[in-house]
Each structure stands twice: as C-alpha cells, then as structure tokens.
Write a protein that holds these residues in place. Structure first.
Motif, PDB file in Angstrom:
ATOM      1  N   ARG A   1      19.363   0.195 -41.954  1.00 65.42           N
ATOM      2  CA  ARG A   1      20.625   0.133 -41.197  1.00 65.42           C
ATOM      3  C   ARG A   1      21.476  -1.050 -41.651  1.00 65.42           C
ATOM      4  N   LEU A   2      20.841  -2.185 -41.865  1.00 65.91           N
ATOM      5  CA  LEU A   2      21.568  -3.364 -42.330  1.00 65.91           C
ATOM      6  C   LEU A   2      22.169  -3.128 -43.718  1.00 65.91           C
TER       7      LEU A   2
ATOM      8  N   ALA B   1      22.640  -9.303 -38.040  1.00 63.89           N
ATOM      9  CA  ALA B   1      23.748  -8.351 -37.890  1.00 63.89           C
ATOM     10  C   ALA B   1      24.979  -9.048 -37.313  1.00 63.89           C
TER      11      ALA B   1
ATOM     12  N   TYR C   1      27.154  -3.007 -37.639  1.00 63.52           N
ATOM     13  CA  TYR C   1      26.448  -4.257 -37.342  1.00 63.52           C
ATOM     14  C   TYR C   1      26.364  -4.497 -35.834  1.00 63.52           C
TER      15      TYR C   1
ATOM     16  N   ILE D   1      23.580  -2.542 -34.303  1.00 70.68           N
ATOM     17  CA  ILE D   1      22.267  -3.156 -34.549  1.00 70.68           C
ATOM     18  C   ILE D   1      22.059  -4.347 -33.619  1.00 70.68           C
TER      19      ILE D   1
ATOM     20  N   ARG E   1      26.599 -11.196 -40.109  1.00 74.01           N
ATOM     21  CA  ARG E   1      27.289 -10.402 -41.126  1.00 74.01           C
ATOM     22  C   ARG E   1      28.579  -9.804 -40.584  1.00 74.01           C
TER      23      ARG E   1
ATOM     24  N   GLU F   1      16.735  -9.814 -36.654  1.00 75.48           N
ATOM     25  CA  GLU F   1      17.633  -8.835 -37.270  1.00 75.48           C
ATOM     26  C   GLU F   1      18.926  -8.691 -36.464  1.00 75.48           C
ATOM     27  N   GLN F   2      18.831  -8.835 -35.135  1.00 74.82           N
ATOM     28  CA  GLN F   2      20.048  -8.807 -34.322  1.00 74.82           C
ATOM     29  C   GLN F   2      20.976  -9.946 -34.732  1.00 74.82           C
TER      30      GLN F   2
ATOM     31  N   THR G   1      15.389  -0.582 -39.575  1.00 67.30           N
ATOM     32  CA  THR G   1      16.381  -1.622 -39.326  1.00 67.30           C
ATOM     33  C   THR G   1      16.926  -2.179 -40.625  1.00 67.30           C
TER      34      THR G   1
END
Length: 217
Positions: free
Chosen positions: A95-96, A131, A114, A117, A134, A127-128, A92
């Motif tokens: 991915r970010l 995303a 984003y 994710i 961002r 983390e969601q 993750t």
C-alpha cells in the motif's frame, strides 16, 4: 511364593489393560487419527503459506522494478494488486509503495492513499507514521502550517520512529509560514534529541541561522 505373586500381579495388569483398551480403544484411535490429520494439515498449511509468501515476494520485486524503471502507473497497479491479495506481511508495504507510485501522476490521490493507511487501526503505528510523513511531504508546498501540524504532530513524540523527519517538515512549514516561534520550537527539539541524524542536524542548524535573533527581555 514371590514368583506366584509376581504372576498374579502381571495377570492383573494385563486384565486392567485389556479392560481399558476395550473401553477406550475407539477414543484412543480417534485421538491418534486427529493427531496425524492435524500434523498433516499444519504441514500442508505451512507449505501453502510459504508458497504464497514466495510468490508475493517475487511479485513485489517485479513491481519495484517497474517503479525503478519509471513505469509508475504499472507499478501502482501491481502494488495495489498485492495490497489486496498478498499475505498480511506484504499488504501494508505494498500500500505504501502504491501510494508512492501514485504520487508521480497524482499527488492528491497519493495523499488520500497515505491518509487511509494512517487511519487504518490494523496497521502498525510505525507504518502509520511513515504514511503521515510521506503525505506531509507531498503537502508541504500547498498546505498551511496550521493544517499540517495536526497531521504530523503525533509522529514527533520521543518514541516515534520517524520523529526526526516529522519535526523537520514542521520546522520548514513553520518557517515558510513566517512563524519563527514555532520554527524555533521544532528546531530545538531536533537539536536536543541525541538520536537526530547528523545530516538532519546540519540542515536544522542552517535553518536556525536564517531565523531572526531572539528578542532580549
């Protein structure tokens, strides 16, 4: 007499043990072998996983160096490779970082990354939310407040790790949309949250000063 009884008891114990061994010796040996194999297998697995994590960590550092050097395309490719192949702990985060690297060349593509994710149920809520924020930051200049609101609102709750940033983005978006009511709503949430960072609180107060005074009834 007691010595005789002791000898008889000892003979009986030996006989019972012999009978048990004759009956279960194969099972006992099989269990012992399974324990040895299991311990050895677990140690081998732990070693391999540790090696993979160390290799992924080194690859992540190399990709981060590429990003810091402004080599965004190379960094994006390296982070994307990690996201696909690295152990779960790195995926993750990779991915970010891949989306962040993509933002330098193609903000639309980065927003899509984003969004993927944020929609992934296998990703932790923290983390969601990161995303979402961002993506929201990339969309601020081109997206109407009414379209940005559903993207960020779930991240503004009192338990949200990134609620302060989400509220600030929505306050700025509402202000750009000439919506003082919504702007004030988000600024009030920022002001009333005792955990709002000092720097963000200062920016919120500056924006509050730009709003028209509240009409008196």
């Amino acid at each position: 007499m007691s010595e005789l009884f002791n000898e008889v008891d000892e003979d009986l114990r030996r006989e019972r043990l012999k009978n048990l061994w004759d009956r279960y010796s194969l099972l006992i040996m099989a269990v012992a072998i399974l324990i040895v194999v299991g311990v050895g297998g677990w140690r081998a697995y732990s070693y391999l996983e540790g090696k993979k994590s160390a290799e992924a960590g080194a690859a992540f550092d190399r990709a981060a160096d590429l990003s810091e050097q402004g080599k965004h395309a190379e960094a994006e490719a390296a982070f994307s490779k990690l996201a696909a192949e690295a152990p779960a702990g790195y995926r993750t985060l990779a991915r970010l970082r891949a989306a962040a690297a993509a933002a330098a060349r193609d903000p639309v593509a980065a927003v899509k990354m984003y969004d993927e994710i944020a929609a992934d149920r296998g990703v932790a809520i923290t983390e969601q939310d990161l995303a979402r924020i961002r993506a929201g930051a990339l969309l601020m200049e081109t997206t109407a407040y009414d379209a940005l609101l559903p993207r960020l609102e779930s991240a503004t709750t009192i338990t949200g790790t990134y609620r302060h940033s989400a509220r600030e983005l929505l306050a700025l978006s509402a202000w750009r949309a000439n919506n003082p009511v919504a702007t004030r709503q988000w600024l009030d949430m920022i002001a009333n949250d005792g955990e709002t960072p000092a720097s963000l609180r200062t920016r919120a107060e500056a924006l509050q000063a730009l709003l028209p005074p509240v009409a008196k009834s």
